[in-house]
Motif scaffolding. Structure first.
Motif, PDB file in Angstrom:
ATOM      1  N   MET A 159     -20.871  15.859  -9.570  1.00  0.00           N
ATOM      2  CA  MET A 159     -21.160  15.362  -8.240  1.00  0.00           C
ATOM      3  C   MET A 159     -21.807  13.983  -8.351  1.00  0.00           C
ATOM      4  O   MET A 159     -22.098  13.524  -9.435  1.00  0.00           O
ATOM      5  CB  MET A 159     -22.071  16.340  -7.510  1.00  0.00           C
ATOM      6  N   VAL A 169     -24.212  10.596  -6.260  1.00  0.00           N
ATOM      7  CA  VAL A 169     -25.204  10.138  -5.293  1.00  0.00           C
ATOM      8  C   VAL A 169     -24.449   9.285  -4.278  1.00  0.00           C
ATOM      9  O   VAL A 169     -23.633   8.441  -4.653  1.00  0.00           O
ATOM     10  CB  VAL A 169     -26.305   9.301  -5.974  1.00  0.00           C
ATOM     11  N   ARG A 170     -24.720   9.503  -3.000  1.00  0.00           N
ATOM     12  CA  ARG A 170     -24.062   8.722  -1.955  1.00  0.00           C
ATOM     13  C   ARG A 170     -24.975   7.577  -1.545  1.00  0.00           C
ATOM     14  O   ARG A 170     -26.118   7.794  -1.135  1.00  0.00           O
ATOM     15  CB  ARG A 170     -23.759   9.593  -0.753  1.00  0.00           C
ATOM     16  N   GLU A 213     -20.460   3.106   2.933  1.00  0.00           N
ATOM     17  CA  GLU A 213     -20.895   4.090   1.934  1.00  0.00           C
ATOM     18  C   GLU A 213     -20.140   3.899   0.633  1.00  0.00           C
ATOM     19  O   GLU A 213     -19.025   3.389   0.626  1.00  0.00           O
ATOM     20  CB  GLU A 213     -20.623   5.519   2.412  1.00  0.00           C
ATOM     21  N   GLU A 219     -20.030   6.048  -3.455  1.00  0.00           N
ATOM     22  CA  GLU A 219     -20.581   7.062  -4.344  1.00  0.00           C
ATOM     23  C   GLU A 219     -20.742   6.482  -5.747  1.00  0.00           C
ATOM     24  O   GLU A 219     -19.895   5.710  -6.203  1.00  0.00           O
ATOM     25  CB  GLU A 219     -19.697   8.302  -4.388  1.00  0.00           C
ATOM     26  N   ALA A 249     -24.516  10.409 -10.650  1.00  0.00           N
ATOM     27  CA  ALA A 249     -25.892  10.905 -10.715  1.00  0.00           C
ATOM     28  C   ALA A 249     -26.226  11.175 -12.175  1.00  0.00           C
ATOM     29  O   ALA A 249     -25.329  11.415 -12.964  1.00  0.00           O
ATOM     30  CB  ALA A 249     -26.027  12.185  -9.900  1.00  0.00           C
ATOM     31  N   ASN A 274     -32.735  10.666   0.913  1.00  0.00           N
ATOM     32  CA  ASN A 274     -32.628  11.835   1.795  1.00  0.00           C
ATOM     33  C   ASN A 274     -33.506  11.682   3.041  1.00  0.00           C
ATOM     34  O   ASN A 274     -34.160  12.625   3.474  1.00  0.00           O
ATOM     35  CB  ASN A 274     -32.968  13.114   1.037  1.00  0.00           C
ATOM     36  N   GLU A 276     -27.813  14.675  -8.053  1.00  0.00           N
ATOM     37  CA  GLU A 276     -26.540  15.080  -7.471  1.00  0.00           C
ATOM     38  C   GLU A 276     -26.714  15.509  -6.022  1.00  0.00           C
ATOM     39  O   GLU A 276     -27.617  16.271  -5.689  1.00  0.00           O
ATOM     40  CB  GLU A 276     -25.944  16.226  -8.280  1.00  0.00           C
ATOM     41  N   GLY A 277     -25.859  14.968  -5.154  1.00  0.00           N
ATOM     42  CA  GLY A 277     -25.880  15.332  -3.752  1.00  0.00           C
ATOM     43  C   GLY A 277     -26.886  14.573  -2.906  1.00  0.00           C
ATOM     44  O   GLY A 277     -26.909  14.732  -1.692  1.00  0.00           O
ATOM     45  N   ASP A 278     -27.730  13.756  -3.522  1.00  0.00           N
ATOM     46  CA  ASP A 278     -28.715  12.986  -2.759  1.00  0.00           C
ATOM     47  C   ASP A 278     -28.056  11.817  -2.049  1.00  0.00           C
ATOM     48  O   ASP A 278     -27.009  11.319  -2.460  1.00  0.00           O
ATOM     49  CB  ASP A 278     -29.825  12.446  -3.663  1.00  0.00           C
ATOM     50  N   GLU A 279     -28.715  11.378  -0.972  1.00  0.00           N
ATOM     51  CA  GLU A 279     -28.279  10.200  -0.232  1.00  0.00           C
ATOM     52  C   GLU A 279     -29.344   9.122  -0.390  1.00  0.00           C
ATOM     53  O   GLU A 279     -30.529   9.360  -0.148  1.00  0.00           O
ATOM     54  CB  GLU A 279     -28.118  10.529   1.245  1.00  0.00           C
TER      55      GLU A 279
END
Length: 80
Positions: free
Chosen positions: A1, A3-4, A19, A21, A24, A53, A67-70
């Motif tokens: 995955m 980081v956005r 945006e 990506e 991570a 986030n 991973e998965g954080d903005e």
């Protein structure tokens, strides 16, 4: 995955997208490496803020995202 990265205002104009990506984990040095030219220079400016986030960082050089954080880059606010 990944980081956005979210670019707001004039930073989105510099990025050419709203945006992107990146891999991570992401720290301050990794963020700067992922932001070429004028976009990286804008991120370094004292008035450019970073939120992870939704939480603003008091010191953007402490950035740690997984991973998965903005990670949002906020340009200086202007107005009157």
């Amino acid at each position: 995955m990944a980081v956005r990265l979210v670019f707001l205002g004039k930073l989105a104009d510099l990025a050419g997208v709203g945006e992107r990506e990146v891999s991570a984990p992401l720290d301050w040095a990794g963020l700067l490496a992922a932001l070429p030219g004028p976009l990286g220079e804008a991120a370094r400016q004292d008035r450019t803020r970073i939120a992870v986030n939704g939480a603003l960082l008091a010191d953007k050089t402490t950035l740690q995202a997984g991973e998965g954080d903005e990670v949002a880059l906020l340009p200086p606010v202007s107005g009157g």
